[in-house]
Design a protein around this motif. Structure first.
Motif, mmCIF file in Angstrom:
data_model
loop_
_atom_site.group_PDB
_atom_site.id
_atom_site.type_symbol
_atom_site.label_atom_id
_atom_site.label_comp_id
_atom_site.label_asym_id
_atom_site.label_seq_id
_atom_site.Cartn_x
_atom_site.Cartn_y
_atom_site.Cartn_z
ATOM 1 N N PRO A 108 0.974 -1.283 -0.062
ATOM 2 C CA PRO A 108 -0.096 -0.049 -0.061
ATOM 3 C C PRO A 108 0.839 1.277 0.081
ATOM 4 C CG PRO A 108 -0.100 -1.050 2.066
ATOM 5 C CD PRO A 108 0.649 -1.924 1.151
ATOM 6 N N VAL A 109 0.657 2.070 -1.117
ATOM 7 C CA VAL A 109 1.338 3.414 -1.231
ATOM 8 C C VAL A 109 0.288 4.596 -1.282
ATOM 9 C CG1 VAL A 109 3.515 2.365 -1.762
ATOM 10 C CG2 VAL A 109 1.664 3.010 -3.552
ATOM 11 N N PRO A 110 0.617 5.690 -1.124
ATOM 12 C CA PRO A 110 -0.145 6.876 -1.290
ATOM 13 C C PRO A 110 -0.255 7.342 -2.768
ATOM 14 C CG PRO A 110 1.713 7.779 -0.546
ATOM 15 C CD PRO A 110 1.801 6.235 -0.359
ATOM 16 N N ALA A 111 -1.228 7.586 -3.206
ATOM 17 C CA ALA A 111 -1.597 7.956 -4.864
ATOM 18 C C ALA A 111 -1.007 9.375 -4.896
ATOM 19 C CB ALA A 111 -3.125 8.352 -4.911
ATOM 20 N N GLY A 112 -0.428 9.574 -6.207
ATOM 21 C CA GLY A 112 0.197 11.051 -6.604
ATOM 22 C C GLY A 112 1.068 10.706 -7.920
ATOM 23 N N SER A 113 1.626 11.913 -8.090
ATOM 24 C CA SER A 113 2.587 11.853 -9.265
ATOM 25 C C SER A 113 3.817 12.881 -8.960
ATOM 26 C CB SER A 113 1.756 12.311 -10.517
ATOM 27 O OG SER A 113 0.711 11.594 -10.941
ATOM 28 N N THR A 114 4.645 12.507 -10.288
ATOM 29 C CA THR A 114 5.951 13.664 -10.137
ATOM 30 C C THR A 114 5.819 14.487 -11.008
ATOM 31 O OG1 THR A 114 7.523 11.432 -9.530
ATOM 32 C CG2 THR A 114 8.559 13.584 -10.476
ATOM 33 N N VAL A 115 6.291 15.686 -10.545
ATOM 34 C CA VAL A 115 6.013 16.974 -11.549
ATOM 35 C C VAL A 115 7.203 17.864 -11.713
ATOM 36 C CG1 VAL A 115 3.662 17.091 -10.953
ATOM 37 C CG2 VAL A 115 5.230 18.309 -9.621
ATOM 38 N N THR A 116 7.203 18.755 -12.786
ATOM 39 C CA THR A 116 8.548 19.472 -12.707
ATOM 40 C C THR A 116 8.037 21.073 -12.952
ATOM 41 O OG1 THR A 116 8.253 19.271 -15.093
ATOM 42 C CG2 THR A 116 9.824 17.869 -13.973
ATOM 43 N N THR A 117 6.812 21.296 -12.873
ATOM 44 C CA THR A 117 6.184 22.566 -12.876
ATOM 45 C C THR A 117 5.083 22.906 -11.875
ATOM 46 O OG1 THR A 117 4.370 22.277 -14.378
ATOM 47 C CG2 THR A 117 6.500 22.659 -15.402
ATOM 48 N N LEU A 118 5.053 24.282 -11.511
ATOM 49 C CA LEU A 118 4.003 24.515 -10.547
ATOM 50 C C LEU A 118 2.525 24.121 -11.030
ATOM 51 C CD1 LEU A 118 2.967 25.646 -7.669
ATOM 52 C CD2 LEU A 118 3.266 28.054 -8.928
ATOM 53 N N ALA A 119 2.368 24.564 -12.523
ATOM 54 C CA ALA A 119 0.928 24.096 -12.904
ATOM 55 C C ALA A 119 0.702 22.687 -12.808
ATOM 56 C CB ALA A 119 0.827 24.514 -14.264
ATOM 57 N N ASP A 120 1.632 21.726 -13.156
ATOM 58 C CA ASP A 120 1.402 20.457 -12.952
ATOM 59 C C ASP A 120 1.082 20.036 -11.290
ATOM 60 O OD1 ASP A 120 1.454 20.053 -15.594
ATOM 61 O OD2 ASP A 120 3.653 19.265 -15.551
ATOM 62 N N ALA A 121 1.948 20.676 -10.374
ATOM 63 C CA ALA A 121 1.769 20.339 -9.072
ATOM 64 C C ALA A 121 0.379 20.983 -8.422
ATOM 65 C CB ALA A 121 2.785 21.225 -8.252
ATOM 66 N N GLN A 122 0.035 21.952 -8.949
ATOM 67 C CA GLN A 122 -1.567 22.342 -8.701
ATOM 68 C C GLN A 122 -2.429 21.284 -9.148
ATOM 69 O OE1 GLN A 122 -2.197 24.542 -6.612
ATOM 70 N NE2 GLN A 122 -0.645 26.390 -6.667
ATOM 71 N N ARG A 123 -2.504 20.862 -10.395
ATOM 72 C CA ARG A 123 -3.160 19.995 -11.084
ATOM 73 C C ARG A 123 -3.312 18.800 -10.565
ATOM 74 N NH1 ARG A 123 -1.782 16.196 -14.308
ATOM 75 N NH2 ARG A 123 0.184 16.969 -14.684
ATOM 76 N N VAL A 124 -2.158 18.021 -10.064
ATOM 77 C CA VAL A 124 -2.069 16.815 -9.256
ATOM 78 C C VAL A 124 -2.912 17.021 -7.726
ATOM 79 C CG1 VAL A 124 -0.743 14.966 -8.157
ATOM 80 C CG2 VAL A 124 -0.128 15.956 -10.499
ATOM 81 N N ALA A 125 -2.578 17.994 -7.324
ATOM 82 C CA ALA A 125 -3.063 18.435 -6.010
ATOM 83 C C ALA A 125 -4.777 18.371 -5.983
ATOM 84 C CB ALA A 125 -2.506 19.684 -5.280
ATOM 85 N N ARG A 126 -5.126 19.038 -6.999
ATOM 86 C CA ARG A 126 -6.532 18.981 -7.064
ATOM 87 C C ARG A 126 -7.218 17.907 -7.223
ATOM 88 N NH1 ARG A 126 -5.264 23.511 -10.356
ATOM 89 N NH2 ARG A 126 -5.504 22.694 -12.026
ATOM 90 N N ARG A 127 -6.678 16.957 -7.771
ATOM 91 C CA ARG A 127 -7.062 15.549 -8.063
ATOM 92 C C ARG A 127 -7.076 14.625 -7.078
ATOM 93 N NH1 ARG A 127 -4.491 13.916 -13.940
ATOM 94 N NH2 ARG A 127 -5.624 15.477 -15.052
ATOM 95 N N LEU A 128 -6.096 14.901 -6.042
ATOM 96 C CA LEU A 128 -6.304 14.245 -4.835
ATOM 97 C C LEU A 128 -7.474 14.269 -3.872
ATOM 98 C CD1 LEU A 128 -2.516 14.574 -3.875
ATOM 99 C CD2 LEU A 128 -3.384 12.761 -5.061
ATOM 100 N N ASP A 129 -7.719 13.142 -3.327
ATOM 101 C CA ASP A 129 -8.860 13.228 -2.326
ATOM 102 C C ASP A 129 -8.317 13.600 -0.952
ATOM 103 O OD1 ASP A 129 -11.345 13.025 -1.290
ATOM 104 O OD2 ASP A 129 -11.225 10.850 -1.065
ATOM 105 N N GLY A 130 -8.189 14.900 -0.804
ATOM 106 C CA GLY A 130 -7.643 15.320 0.293
ATOM 107 C C GLY A 130 -6.430 16.433 0.527
ATOM 108 N N PRO A 131 -5.710 16.545 1.613
ATOM 109 C CA PRO A 131 -4.547 17.242 1.575
ATOM 110 C C PRO A 131 -3.271 16.595 0.802
ATOM 111 C CG PRO A 131 -5.596 17.120 3.860
ATOM 112 C CD PRO A 131 -6.279 15.836 2.834
ATOM 113 N N ALA A 132 -2.356 17.301 0.413
ATOM 114 C CA ALA A 132 -1.110 16.558 -0.339
ATOM 115 C C ALA A 132 -0.141 16.903 0.619
ATOM 116 C CB ALA A 132 -1.119 17.366 -1.677
ATOM 117 N N THR A 133 0.919 15.989 0.114
ATOM 118 C CA THR A 133 2.263 16.036 0.647
ATOM 119 C C THR A 133 3.142 16.206 -0.439
ATOM 120 O OG1 THR A 133 2.038 14.487 2.761
ATOM 121 C CG2 THR A 133 4.343 14.577 1.930
#
Length: 863
Positions: A216-241
């Protein structure tokens, strides 16, 4: 005040079993002013009452060096236990300071400071002790072993596994010796897969592999831009690390990001540590670290973020300052805990709780200063090892195995570690190579776990990491005995290493040429992964100059103790020399082989470690020491009716006829028969069977190729020439006896001795040679500070005292002329002994002008 000698004895030595700094300090005409001792005590007020009493009435400043060095090391945080001050023979104003140490660099600096301090106090001058101690403390920290590395090394030492620091500046160690060694740096081992380390450094790849493995691992992705970081964070069901892809120790990590502004700040913080950033689901719960070693769970800790609890009147900054004064906290990894940083991340974490650095926290209220709980950023830990359910244990072990790490730190987030992970939506967020183990060794709460011992067990199992080591010492015969033992062991298929006066050999091949009978040469073998069985010729000089390279050996052999090297390095008498040789005997853990016909060797038996077996050897089968020993059920080897006999109590087994041993020169060389007896005893003590020992003794050849300058025999137009390194009375007496047994004709000696021997010793050598040889030619070799002709004159003086006829005594200072002169005195059938030789080439160059074919043949034999 002059330093006459200064050296570091890095292993067991004449003074202590532990490393020591030894220095001889001569005060000469250096006078101390009245009140010297009192002023010294005022500068160092914490000295023990015993030391204070010693210093109070001192008038010789050299006597103060040792206690001052020890106190300075203690003040620097590198205290050592053993020290002493000794008189120096023939130097009434000098003292020998012997100071134990933990860190060589600290001891070296402490000695220099002690010297300056004592000089200043003796002259009545001021000295800034605080500033000197501060510098010493910095040196101690610079060379300190990291907490995690130290835990593993100490665990190894506790199990009897030897540990060697490979570099002074890094936490890189060798554990074990020879072929059994393992490497360690922090908690990365020589078995750690470099590809696995690379995978663990890539957090996204780690997650992908773990997910594939059903971990078991947390969902998420690797990004290189702030825009991608915001996009991934919005898709998560709750707070982000949000954290860097490949950083460690909690660097760049921000948790519980819920707003675009928090995501932006966290992304910027993570980008400080790498271009690629992970945005993943924030798992609710506590932060746990599980340590996996091999295929076992070694420990588990609940990691708590750094925090302070308010008292109603102190600010956060003040509370942190108080906590950072905790003696358990230090910079980086130098202590059990790390100081809490007040940085931008701490400020951000406080702001989420409604506080700033200068806010006063209400009494009893606890505030966090980090979102993560890494010890390296000030966190604390509580042991929870016993709470882990079997499912969680299996998941953590599978995670380590999936990544390929032998030692791994598994970061787990869940509400309650006592419950299975899957039923509470917990997961693994990271797998760490080189995990810190401070939290397990020294938890703030709970049961300490010996994580260092767990890593050692994963590396060695039940083994102690030691290869068999046999150490040989004595005045004469060391090289031949060492090579006999090594040759026999190699015949059994073992990869052997041996150090001798001619070089270091691994599996029969020379890897270093020269006199290799000291500390560094022994370390060459003990650090070689190619060596299964080590034989260490251990000379007086090596013991005195650097100490032994090993804490203990399996078998020690002491062949004999007779007059040689007296007057050098503080060794004034044969009794002193025997104490030096006894250092080797006292390091044996299994058995000691002693010469029953040498009183100094026999006396060593009473000072051995408990449960160490003594085996005696003797040329005289009726030697009373040997007979008493056998009557008591002991083991020994003796010579009777031309036979080597191994005795075990009442059981006596004939091994072989000595005339079958090439080294015995057809039974004429009694000294080499004695060496073979000692070798046979050492082999028996090492566990070799009789057939194996016989095979080695029967096939070892002491020629110029295999054992140069050790009774090498050549034929020069019918004259038997023996070339030998003999340079003392006992060796020359033994050689002349052998030569007489080889011929009914005349025996001619071409002799010399090193110039650093005392006048009386050189005279004795001359007298001994006169008694042993029919004709004598004296030459000079290494004069070692004496004028040309001085050594030869003393040898000639001794020869005349031996009542040799003047027409039988010649002096040729040049070695080649001396050999030619000796050959002129011989007829076919005679024996010429060329002693104190330094190279076979001395003989060949002497022969070349008139006998070039013979010179060429001898050179060919040595190849």
């Amino acid at each position: 005040m002059r330093i006459l000698e200064q050296r570091f004895l890095r292993g067991p030595n004449l003074f202590s079993a532990a490393p020591c700094l030894m220095a001889i300090v001569d005060c000469g005409s250096f006078d101390t002013t009245p009140g010297f001792g009192a002023r010294l005590l005022a500068l160092l007020p914490d000295l023990s009452p015993e030391v204070s009493a010693r210093l109070a009435g001192l008038t010789n400043a050299a006597q103060a060096i040792e206690p001052v060095v020890m106190e300075l090391q203690r003040l620097a945080g590198a205290a050592a236990d053993f020290s002493q001050t000794l008189d120096v023979p023939r130097k009434p104003d000098a003292r020998r300071a012997v100071c134990g140490y933990r860190t060589e660099q600290v001891a070296r600096q402490a000695f220099d400071v002690a010297l300056d301090l004592v000089k200043a106090v003796a002259r009545g001058e001021d000295f800034n002790v605080a500033a000197a101690v501060k510098e010493l403390h910095e040196t101690a920290e610079d060379y300190a072993i990291g907490t995690s590395t130290g835990a593993v090394v100490n665990a190894a030492l506790k199990r009897g596994i030897p540990a060697l620091r490979i570099t002074d500046e890094a936490n890189l160690f060798q554990l074990g010796w020879g072929a059994k060694q393992k490497r360690l740096q922090a908690t990365i081992t020589g078995a750690t897969n470099s590809i696995a380390v690379g995978i663990a450094s890539d957090k996204q790849l780690t997650k992908t592999l773990l997910e594939q493995a059903g971990v078991p691992v947390p969902a998420g992705s690797t990004v290189t831009t702030l825009a991608d970081a915001q996009r991934v964070a919005r898709r998560l069901d709750g707070p982000a690390t949000i954290k860097p892809l490949d950083a460690n120790q909690g660097k760049g990590v921000t948790t519980t990001c819920t707003t675009p502004e928090e995501v932006e700040a966290a992304f910027a913080h993570a980008r400080k540590y790498g271009r690629h950033v992970i945005v993943e689901e924030f798992l609710e719960g506590r932060d746990y670290r599980v340590l996996v070693t091999g295929n076992k769970i070694a420990a588990a800790s609940w990691r708590r973020p750094p925090c302070v609890t308010g008292d109603g009147h102190s600010t956060v900054r003040e509370l942190v300052e108080v906590e950072n004064r905790n003696p358990a906290r230090g910079e980086g990894h130098t202590n059990i805990l790390t100081k809490i940083p007040l940085d931008a991340l701490a400020e951000s974490t406080l702001a989420k709780q409604g506080y700033g650095f200068d806010s006063v926290v209400p009494s009893g209220v606890t505030v966090d200063l980090r979102g993560n709980a890494n010890l390296s950023t000030g966190g604390t830990a509580e042991d929870v090892t016993d709470l882990l359910p079997e499912e969680t244990r299996e998941i953590c072990i599978r995670a380590a195995r999936t990544i390929g790490l032998d030692v791994a730190g598994i970061d787990v987030i869940c509400q309650d570690i006592a419950r299975p992970l899957r039923e509470q939506r917990g997961g693994i967020i990271e797998v760490n190579a080189a995990p810190g183990i401070r939290m397990h060794q020294y938890p703030s709460r709970g049961t300490p776990r010996d994580a260092g011992a767990a890593i050692v067990e994963a590396l060695f199992g039940e083994d102690d990491g030691r290869i068999p080591v046999v150490a040989i010492t004595g005045t004469n015969g060391k090289t031949t005995t060492s090579l006999l033992i090594e040759h026999t062991a190699r015949l059994t298929g073992l990869r052997t290493g041996v150090t001798t006066t001619s070089g270091v050999y691994i599996d029969g091949q020379m890897v270093r040429e020269g006199d290799c009978t000291g500390y560094h040469s022994a370390r060459t073998l003990l650090t070689s992964p190619e060596v299964d069985f080590a034989v260490l010729e251990t000379a007086r000089g090596g013991i005195l100059k650097r100490g032994l390279a090993y804490d203990r050996c399996d078998v020690s052999v002491v062949l004999n103790v007779s007059s040689d090297h007296l007057g050098l390095d503080g060794v004034e008498t044969i009794e002193d020399l025997a104490k030096v040789k006894a250092v080797v005997a006292q390091r044996a853990s299994r058995a000691v082989v002693l010469n029953a016909e040498d009183d100094y060797c026999v006396a060593m038996a009473k000072d051995l470690q408990d449960n160490v077996e003594v085996l005696y050897f003797a040329l005289d089968a009726d030697n009373p020491v040997l007979l008493r020993h056998l009557e008591r059920g002991g083991r020994g080897v003796y010579f009777e009716d031309n036979t080597v006999v191994l005795a075990n109590g009442a059981r006596h087994e004939a091994l072989l006829d000595v005339r079958q041993m090439p080294v015995s020169l057809n039974g004429c060389a009694r000294y080499n028969i004695a060496n073979a007896l000692a070798a046979a005893a050492a082999l028996a003590a090492s566990g070799f069977g009789n057939p194996e020992s016989v095979a080695g003794l029967r096939t070892f050849v002491s020629d110029s190729k295999h054992n140069p300058l050790r009774s090498n025999v050549f034929d020069v137009e019918g004259v038997t020439v023996i070339v030998d390194y003999a340079h003392n009375c006992a060796a020359y007496a033994a050689l002349s006896e052998t030569a007489r047994a080889m011929t009914p004709g005349r025996v001619v000696g071409v002799v010399a001795a090193p110039g650093d021997r005392r006048d009386a010793d050189l005279v004795d050598i001359g007298r001994t040679c006169a008694a042993g040889f029919d004709d004598l030619v004296v030459y000079e070799t290494e004069n070692r500070g004496r004028r040309d002709g001085e050594v030869a004159a003393l040898l000639v003086q001794g020869a005349r005292l031996g009542r040799i006829a003047l027409d039988k005594l010649a002096q040729e200072l040049n070695v080649h002329d001396a050999i030619r002169k000796g050959l002129e005195l011989c007829e076919p059938g005679d024996v010429l002994v060329f002693g104190c030789g330094s190279s076979i080439s001395e003989l060949t160059e002497a022969l070349r002008p008139t006998r070039p074919e013979i010179a060429q043949r001898i050179e060919a034999e040595a190849v």
